[in-house]
Design a protein around this motif. Structure first.
Motif, PDB file in Angstrom:
ATOM      1  N   THR A   1       0.852  -1.194   0.000  1.00  0.00           N
ATOM      2  CA  THR A   1       0.000   0.000   0.000  1.00  0.00           C
ATOM      3  C   THR A   1       0.883   1.238   0.000  1.00  0.00           C
ATOM      4  O   THR A   1       1.790   1.360   0.834  1.00  0.00           O
ATOM      5  N   CYS A   2       0.628   2.157  -0.934  1.00  0.00           N
ATOM      6  CA  CYS A   2       1.429   3.373  -1.044  1.00  0.00           C
ATOM      7  C   CYS A   2       1.030   4.390   0.024  1.00  0.00           C
ATOM      8  O   CYS A   2       0.062   4.211   0.766  1.00  0.00           O
ATOM      9  N   ALA A   3       1.782   5.460   0.062  1.00  0.00           N
ATOM     10  CA  ALA A   3       1.545   6.490   1.076  1.00  0.00           C
ATOM     11  C   ALA A   3       0.155   7.104   0.963  1.00  0.00           C
ATOM     12  O   ALA A   3      -0.450   7.493   1.971  1.00  0.00           O
ATOM     13  N   ASP A   4      -0.401   7.180  -0.254  1.00  0.00           N
ATOM     14  CA  ASP A   4      -1.733   7.770  -0.431  1.00  0.00           C
ATOM     15  C   ASP A   4      -2.855   6.736  -0.352  1.00  0.00           C
ATOM     16  O   ASP A   4      -4.014   7.048  -0.626  1.00  0.00           O
TER      17      ASP A   4
ATOM     18  N   ALA B   1       6.430  -2.305 -10.691  1.00  0.00           N
ATOM     19  CA  ALA B   1       5.395  -1.859  -9.760  1.00  0.00           C
ATOM     20  C   ALA B   1       4.129  -1.667 -10.586  1.00  0.00           C
ATOM     21  O   ALA B   1       4.098  -0.855 -11.511  1.00  0.00           O
TER      22      ALA B   1
ATOM     23  N   ASN C   1       5.490   8.817  -3.602  1.00  0.00           N
ATOM     24  CA  ASN C   1       4.412   8.013  -3.021  1.00  0.00           C
ATOM     25  C   ASN C   1       4.929   6.679  -2.449  1.00  0.00           C
ATOM     26  O   ASN C   1       4.133   5.820  -2.086  1.00  0.00           O
ATOM     27  N   GLY C   2       6.248   6.516  -2.408  1.00  0.00           N
ATOM     28  CA  GLY C   2       6.826   5.307  -1.828  1.00  0.00           C
ATOM     29  C   GLY C   2       7.095   4.189  -2.817  1.00  0.00           C
ATOM     30  O   GLY C   2       7.577   3.127  -2.425  1.00  0.00           O
ATOM     31  N   VAL C   3       6.809   4.413  -4.119  1.00  0.00           N
ATOM     32  CA  VAL C   3       7.009   3.350  -5.098  1.00  0.00           C
ATOM     33  C   VAL C   3       8.495   3.051  -5.287  1.00  0.00           C
ATOM     34  O   VAL C   3       8.925   1.888  -5.279  1.00  0.00           O
TER      35      VAL C   3
ATOM     36  N   CYS D   1      -0.107  -1.177 -10.858  1.00  0.00           N
ATOM     37  CA  CYS D   1      -1.383  -0.770 -10.258  1.00  0.00           C
ATOM     38  C   CYS D   1      -2.474  -1.070 -11.286  1.00  0.00           C
ATOM     39  O   CYS D   1      -2.527  -0.428 -12.345  1.00  0.00           O
TER      40      CYS D   1
ATOM     41  N   ILE E   1      -0.452  -1.376  -4.847  1.00  0.00           N
ATOM     42  CA  ILE E   1       0.374  -1.785  -5.978  1.00  0.00           C
ATOM     43  C   ILE E   1       0.892  -3.200  -5.717  1.00  0.00           C
ATOM     44  O   ILE E   1       0.851  -3.693  -4.593  1.00  0.00           O
TER      45      ILE E   1
ATOM     46  N   TRP F   1       3.480   9.149  -9.904  1.00  0.00           N
ATOM     47  CA  TRP F   1       3.615   8.250  -8.750  1.00  0.00           C
ATOM     48  C   TRP F   1       4.845   8.552  -7.902  1.00  0.00           C
ATOM     49  O   TRP F   1       5.079   7.876  -6.887  1.00  0.00           O
TER      50      TRP F   1
ATOM     51  N   ALA G   1       9.882   1.207  -2.297  1.00  0.00           N
ATOM     52  CA  ALA G   1       9.472  -0.202  -2.282  1.00  0.00           C
ATOM     53  C   ALA G   1      10.272  -1.016  -3.289  1.00  0.00           C
ATOM     54  O   ALA G   1      10.695  -2.148  -3.003  1.00  0.00           O
TER      55      ALA G   1
END
Length: 368
Positions: free
Chosen positions: A204-207, A266, A300-302, A268, A211, A297, A305
Motif C-alpha cells: 500500500t502506497c503512502a496515499d 510496480a 508516493n513510496g514506489v 497498479c 500496488i 507516482w 518499495a
C-alpha cells in the motif's frame, strides 16, 4: 560371559584410565544386515571401555554402513579398534576425529543449517560442508566442475544453477547415497527459497493506493512502453542519462529481461507505474541497480518499495553490494536507498553510488 572372555583374549585390552572427555571418534563400520550384528559390535566396544555417544544407520548396497560416534578409553588406539571390529566379521570403513557438537539429530541439524543458509545464502557452501561432514566444499564455475571425477566416491558435484556448482570432498570416507540425497534436498529447499523472493508482493502506497511488485516478463512490453510515454523528459533523462521521449522498441526486451539479471515492476491495476532493474556483475558479489518511477507516482513510496525489494533479492542471491549510477549532483537514488533502510555511501563526484548489503560475501572453503 564366555563370549566376552573370548573377545578379551582376541584383542589386548588397553590400559584403562579416566577419559579426558576431549577425544571423540566417528567410526564407520560396514556389516551384513543380519540381526544381532550391531549388538555384537556394541558388546565389543563395551569390552574396550568405549562410550557410544551416537549411532546412524546408512543403507548401502550389499549391507549397511553404521556410523558410530564414540568416546574411546584413554590408551585405546585406532588400530586396536579396527582389529576388534574385524574380529566380529565386520569392516571398519573409516575412523576420523569428531566433535561433540556433531552429536545432534541429523534431521534437526540439517533443518538448522538450512535456516542459516536461507538467512544468508552466501553461507550455502559452509552449510553443505556441515551437512555432509565434508573436509571442504568449494564454489566453482559449472563448466569447470567435472562431475565425472568422483575419486572413488570421495568427491561429488552439485549443480547450483546454470553457472555455478558446489564441489564437496571428503578424505576420511566416501559419500553414500543417503548423504547425497540429504544434500540434494537441502539445496532444492534453498533454491525454492531463493526463487520465492521474486514472487509477487502486494503493498500500500503512502496515499492508500495498492500496488503489486512482481518480476517483469516479455509480455509486459506494451505496458512498460506506455509508462515511458507518460514520463516526462526530465524523468527519462535522470534514468537513462540521454535525451529521449519514449523507450525504443528494441530496448524493451533487454529492459524486461536483462542478461543474468531481472526487472521488477510496480503495477497498479493493469498499468506499470515503476520499473527497477538488478544486473549482477561477473562475480555475482556486486550488482547494479536502477529505478524509474513515472512522474504521477513519484513521492508516493514506489521507488522506496522497489529499492527495498531489489536489495532483498540481491541479498538472497549472494550479493554483497549494490551500485547505482546517477547524474552528478542528483541525490534522488541516494535518498531512496536511505528510506529503504539501506546504508549507501555518499555519492562520488561522477555520480556512482555504492550501497552495502547485510550478507557476507561468498565463502570459498578450499581449492579444487
Amino acid at each position: 560371559m564366555e563370549i566376552r572372555t573370548r573377545r578379551a583374549q582376541t584383542v589386548p585390552r588397553p590400559v584403562i584410565a579416566e577419559a579426558d572427555g576431549s577425544v571423540i571418534w566417528r567410526v564407520r563400520i560396514r556389516m551384513d544386515d543380519h540381526p544381532g550384528m550391531l549388538a555384537r559390535i556394541a558388546i565389543r566396544m563395551a569390552d574396550l571401555e568405549c562410550n557410544i555417544l551416537g549411532l546412524t544407520v546408512l543403507p548401502v548396497p550389499g549391507g549397511v554402513l553404521d556410523e558410530v560416534v564414540i568416546r574411546p578409553a584413554t590408551g585405546l588406539t585406532k588400530e586396536q579398534l579396527v582389529t576388534a571390529i574385524g574380529a566380529e566379521g565386520c569392516e571398519c570403513a573409516s575412523i576420523t576425529d569428531a566433535d561433540v557438537r556433531e552429536l545432534v539429530d541429523a534431521s534437526a541439524a540439517t533443518l538448522t543449517a538450512a535456516g542459516r543458509a536461507v538467512d544468508d545464502p552466501s553461507r550455502r557452501a559452509e552449510v553443505l560442508r556441515e551437512v555432509l561432514a565434508a573436509d571442504l566444499v568449494t564454489v566453482v564455475p559449472l563448466a569447470e566442475a567435472n562431475p565425472a571425477r568422483v575419486e572413488g566416491g570421495h568427491r561429488v558435484v552439485f549443480a547450483v544453477d546454470g553457472e555455478t556448482a558446489l564441489v564437496a570432498r571428503r578424505r576420511w570416507a566416501p559419500f553414500v547415497q543417503l548423504e547425497l540425497a540429504r544434500a540434494e534436498a537441502l539445496l532444492g529447499l534453498l533454491d525454492r527459497a531463493r526463487r520465492n523472493v521474486t514472487s509477487p508482493l502486494a503493498l500500500t502506497c503512502a496515499d492508500g493506493a495498492a500496488i503489486v511488485l512482481r518480476e517483469g516478463k516479455p509480455g509486459d512490453a506494451e505496458a512498460v512502453s506506455a509508462m515511458h510515454a507518460r514520463c516526462s523528459m526530465t524523468t527519462l533523462f535522470a534514468r537513462y542519462h540521454t535525451g529521449m521521449r519514449t523507450m525504443p522498441r528494441r530496448w524493451l526486451h533487454r529492459l524486461l529481461v536483462p542478461p543474468r539479471g531481472l526487472s521488477l515492476l510496480a503495477v497498479c491495476g493493469r498499468e506499470v507505474v515503476g520499473v527497477g532493474q538488478l544486473i549482477p556483475g561477473a562475480t555475482g558479489e556486486i550488482a547494479e541497480v536502477s529505478l524509474l518511477v513515472e512522474d504521477a507516482w513519484q513521492g508516493n513510496g514506489v521507488g522506496t518499495a522497489l529499492m527495498k525489494r531489489l536489495a532483498e533479492i540481491a541479498t538472497a542471491r549472494g550479493c554483497r553490494r549494490l551500485v547505482a549510477v546517477s547524474l552528478p549532483g542528483r541525490d534522488g537514488i541516494y535518498r531512496t536507498a536511505q528510506r529503504a533502510g539501506l546504508a549507501p555511501e555518499p555519492p562520488e563526484e561522477e555520480g556512482l553510488l555504492r550501497i552495502g548489503l547485510a550478507a557476507a560475501g561468498a565463502r570459498v572453503l578450499g581449492e579444487v
